[in-house]
Motif scaffolding. Sequence first.
Motif, PDB file in Angstrom:
ATOM      1  N   GLY A  47       0.808  -1.231   0.000  1.00 48.31           N
ATOM      2  CA  GLY A  47       0.000   0.000   0.000  1.00 48.31           C
ATOM      3  C   GLY A  47       0.836   1.273   0.000  1.00 48.31           C
ATOM      4  O   GLY A  47       0.323   2.355  -0.313  1.00 48.31           O
ATOM      5  N   ASP A  48       2.126   1.141   0.350  1.00 47.09           N
ATOM      6  CA  ASP A  48       2.993   2.337   0.338  1.00 47.09           C
ATOM      7  C   ASP A  48       3.879   2.379  -0.903  1.00 47.09           C
ATOM      8  O   ASP A  48       4.767   3.210  -1.014  1.00 47.09           O
ATOM      9  CB  ASP A  48       3.855   2.378   1.611  1.00 47.09           C
ATOM     10  CG  ASP A  48       4.792   1.179   1.698  1.00 47.09           C
ATOM     11  OD1 ASP A  48       4.778   0.319   0.771  1.00 47.09           O
ATOM     12  OD2 ASP A  48       5.545   1.080   2.685  1.00 47.09           O
ATOM     13  N   PHE A  49       3.636   1.479  -1.827  1.00 50.53           N
ATOM     14  CA  PHE A  49       4.336   1.444  -3.125  1.00 50.53           C
ATOM     15  C   PHE A  49       5.837   1.272  -3.007  1.00 50.53           C
ATOM     16  O   PHE A  49       6.589   1.642  -3.905  1.00 50.53           O
ATOM     17  CB  PHE A  49       3.954   2.680  -3.970  1.00 50.53           C
ATOM     18  CG  PHE A  49       2.471   2.773  -4.137  1.00 50.53           C
ATOM     19  CD1 PHE A  49       1.809   1.916  -4.993  1.00 50.53           C
ATOM     20  CD2 PHE A  49       1.722   3.679  -3.375  1.00 50.53           C
ATOM     21  CE1 PHE A  49       0.429   1.947  -5.095  1.00 50.53           C
ATOM     22  CE2 PHE A  49       0.337   3.717  -3.485  1.00 50.53           C
ATOM     23  CZ  PHE A  49      -0.309   2.852  -4.344  1.00 50.53           C
ATOM     24  N   SER A  50       6.284   0.696  -1.889  1.00 53.14           N
ATOM     25  CA  SER A  50       7.727   0.464  -1.751  1.00 53.14           C
ATOM     26  C   SER A  50       8.205  -0.601  -2.744  1.00 53.14           C
ATOM     27  O   SER A  50       9.387  -0.691  -3.039  1.00 53.14           O
ATOM     28  CB  SER A  50       8.066   0.069  -0.311  1.00 53.14           C
ATOM     29  OG  SER A  50       7.221  -0.982   0.101  1.00 53.14           O
ATOM     30  N   ASN A  51       7.249  -1.410  -3.238  1.00 50.66           N
ATOM     31  CA  ASN A  51       7.629  -2.406  -4.257  1.00 50.66           C
ATOM     32  C   ASN A  51       7.085  -2.052  -5.641  1.00 50.66           C
ATOM     33  O   ASN A  51       6.646  -2.925  -6.381  1.00 50.66           O
ATOM     34  CB  ASN A  51       7.122  -3.792  -3.844  1.00 50.66           C
ATOM     35  CG  ASN A  51       7.916  -4.361  -2.694  1.00 50.66           C
ATOM     36  OD1 ASN A  51       9.127  -4.176  -2.634  1.00 50.66           O
ATOM     37  ND2 ASN A  51       7.244  -5.007  -1.769  1.00 50.66           N
ATOM     38  N   GLY A  52       7.060  -0.796  -5.968  1.00 53.74           N
ATOM     39  CA  GLY A  52       6.573  -0.400  -7.297  1.00 53.74           C
ATOM     40  C   GLY A  52       5.058  -0.377  -7.369  1.00 53.74           C
ATOM     41  O   GLY A  52       4.371  -0.367  -6.342  1.00 53.74           O
ATOM     42  N   THR A  53       4.532  -0.427  -8.590  1.00 55.86           N
ATOM     43  CA  THR A  53       3.076  -0.306  -8.752  1.00 55.86           C
ATOM     44  C   THR A  53       2.342  -1.594  -8.376  1.00 55.86           C
ATOM     45  O   THR A  53       1.135  -1.578  -8.159  1.00 55.86           O
ATOM     46  CB  THR A  53       2.714   0.062 -10.208  1.00 55.86           C
ATOM     47  OG1 THR A  53       3.327  -0.890 -11.080  1.00 55.86           O
ATOM     48  CG2 THR A  53       3.194   1.449 -10.583  1.00 55.86           C
TER      49      THR A  53
END
Length: 759
Positions: free
Chosen positions: A71-77
């Motif tokens: 949910g925090d986009f730390s792994n991209g989209t």
Amino acid sequence: MMKRKILALLLCVSMCVGLTACGSGQESVVTEAEPEETEVSEEEPAETGETEEEAPEEVESLMGYNMIENGDFSNGTGKWNTYFNGGNAVITVDEEGRLKVQITTLGTKDHSVQLYYDGFALETGCVYELSFDAAATVERDIEYRIQINGGDYHAYTGEGITVTPETQHYDFTFTMEEGSDPAPRLCFNMGLYGNTDENIGAHDVTFDNFELYCIDESNRALPQAAMDTPDIQINQLGYRPEDEKIAVFRGDEIDSAFTVVDAKTGETVFEGTLADAVSNKNTRENESAGDFSELKTPGTYKVVGEKCGESYEFTIGEDVYDDAFDAAVKMLYMQRCGMELTEEYAGDFAHPACHSEGAVVHGSTSSALVDVSGGWHDAGDYGRYVVSGAKAVADVLLAYESYPEAFGDDAGIPESGNGTPDILDEAKYELDWLLKMQDQATGGVYHKVTCANFPETVMPEEETDQLILSPISNCATGDFAAVMAMAARVYKDIDSDYADTCMAAALKAVEYLESSESGDGFVNPEEIVTGEYPDKKDTDERFWAYAELFKTTKEAKYEEALTEMPFLSIQGGLGWEKVGFYGGYAYLTSEYTDKEYAATVVDKINYSIDGIMESAGADTYSCSISETYPWGSNMSIANNGMLLLMMDEINGNDEYENLAKSQLNYLFGNNATSYCFLTGFGSLSPEHTHHRPSQVLDQSMPGMLAGGADSNLEDPYAKATMSGTAPAKCYVDNAQSFSCNEVTVYWNSPLIYLMAAFK
Ligand code: G3I
Ligand code: 9MR
Ligand code: ZN
């Protein structure tokens, strides 16, 4: 925070009714029943008395973890995606680690630009909290929704919000009031929504820190009971007296003997024995086949085993397929486009003429409208596609050529009683449309006519967007030439002018093919997202065209042209993509002169037949496919049955006919899902097909063959509900599952062929 807490809720699954199961059965099916008002407690459940009790189940708590992954986009989209319906945008993760939606075209609808996330579930009675941060380079309105992912796409929760250049935090709480949904969609409508200025121009909307938590599960409803299906499978339509009759028993413990009883009197009419169970890799179940072929007396029966319970009822009689056959043929009429379907013929499915407006040619500078009205709607969508339409029409013409006595002039269509077999009137409706799909200037044939997007769940006359002719393709042109040459043969004695028209069109198409380089596949033009029917190889379509031209005209030049193409390198098959076996069969049934070439055709098809036999031999249901069940597996299975019958004509092998019949048994209920896949027939058949008219009218139209098991899980609902399921059991009767539960004219057509053979 991601740690899941096991609450050890003790729930009694008290809704199991009916048969004593052997322990297996169908995956749980979510129904739209009203949620039960039940308190979740940690105490022993009260005795219900009415049904057999199962061991209390441990149910995982829904609380304490974020249901949105990454949910925090730390792994991209990650699992975030876009859907466009007239708009356009690109999603990336920006320097600050937020999801950035760069909108370039707003479109005209609220959902013209949509950002979405699938892959969580909502359970009845639970309270959820959704929160996120959002901003936009220009202030505008957007809408967030958590919605059902299909049908009317209604929202479980959602509202409009105004996003501003300054990042704001949004926080919403809602209760799931409806039935549990294993596959809802969280989405943001960012097209022309609310007070957004239609001239806003390119702008960005950014999101971050998505959280979706279950914050209260104290009113969580009991899970729906898994649907209970029999552990003895049979052909639910029944058997003709002389047919082989096999029931498949399954379970952890399987009977060693069984009986067949009269359904009315309970009297035992047959006693049989069962071999030791074997495990089947397609179903991942232990199974044993019970043969009761010796029972030939007409009547209505059930197969019974002490451990496995009872099968559904079935009939033995000469006419067991008659009604189903009529309905499967009538389905083609019901799919007619461009004319009014009146109540007299279509009943509840009557509708005014649809899609009659004329189509623009994709990429053309002219806005002139081309008349391409008519033909059959392909499927649950209203597209009209040449390659799949050609397969459908080929199957019914072949069925007529091989089994003319199966078809009457009283199918209950407007042309009934005109002296021409109704199946030929019906096929002509599609052929007339195909003729309009040919470009008169070049002879090439447009791949399809559809709107740019799939329609909403509406009746056909309500799909009123501009119709577009997608580019000409070699595959469409080759298939067209083949079925026109076929039609020239079939209609010769019925309507010789029409036969001439078809032949002229076939020749023109071949001329186009001969001037066009081989190998151009079809891919959807960028802004057209309807069914693609992609196909990289056009040699099989070319081969088929030559073979039908040769069979019809007997002219040596077509035989020369086709024998120059090595059959070994032609894609075999009877599909919309691979059509080589139609061509091979046409050659083998023509007045061919090249015996050696014919022998290679036979060899190659026989090699496929060997594969079919091997698969069927390893499957207790004698299903002719194995390991992977593709989208439309019921077509593959019906096609295999059809190929067996075609090659029976050539090879004269009795085993083929029996195995073809087994494919029909599979389709009508002798399979691990327990479904008779033909709507409206059998004890358990699909009721929630992905077929827009059926969805609108809330009743599945009868006589449609559902796609069936798809082990590739190719839609969000299938992914959410059947991951890890055995290939042959990847089927769900839910309208959201378009990869399992859609219907098409070219899935019905091989079924029509099979049934015609067994009438
Ligand atoms: O090419 C692979 C093959 O190598 C593999 O052995 C096989 C089995 O797993 O899969 C093959 O690809 C599949 C292909 O069909 C050919 O069978 C794809 O996975 C699968 O996604 C594809 O599905 C097609 C689907 O459209 C999506 O393109 C169906 O066959 C086709 O019937 C379906 O057609 C749709 C139309 O687009 C629109 N109208 C309705 C119709 C029915 O759902
Ligand atoms: O409804 C469409 C069906 O007829 C097609 O066969 C299928 C595959 O292309 O797609 C269905 O449309 C879905 C689309 O692909 C994705 N968004 C949801 C659409 C329908 O529910
Ligand atoms: Zn239409």
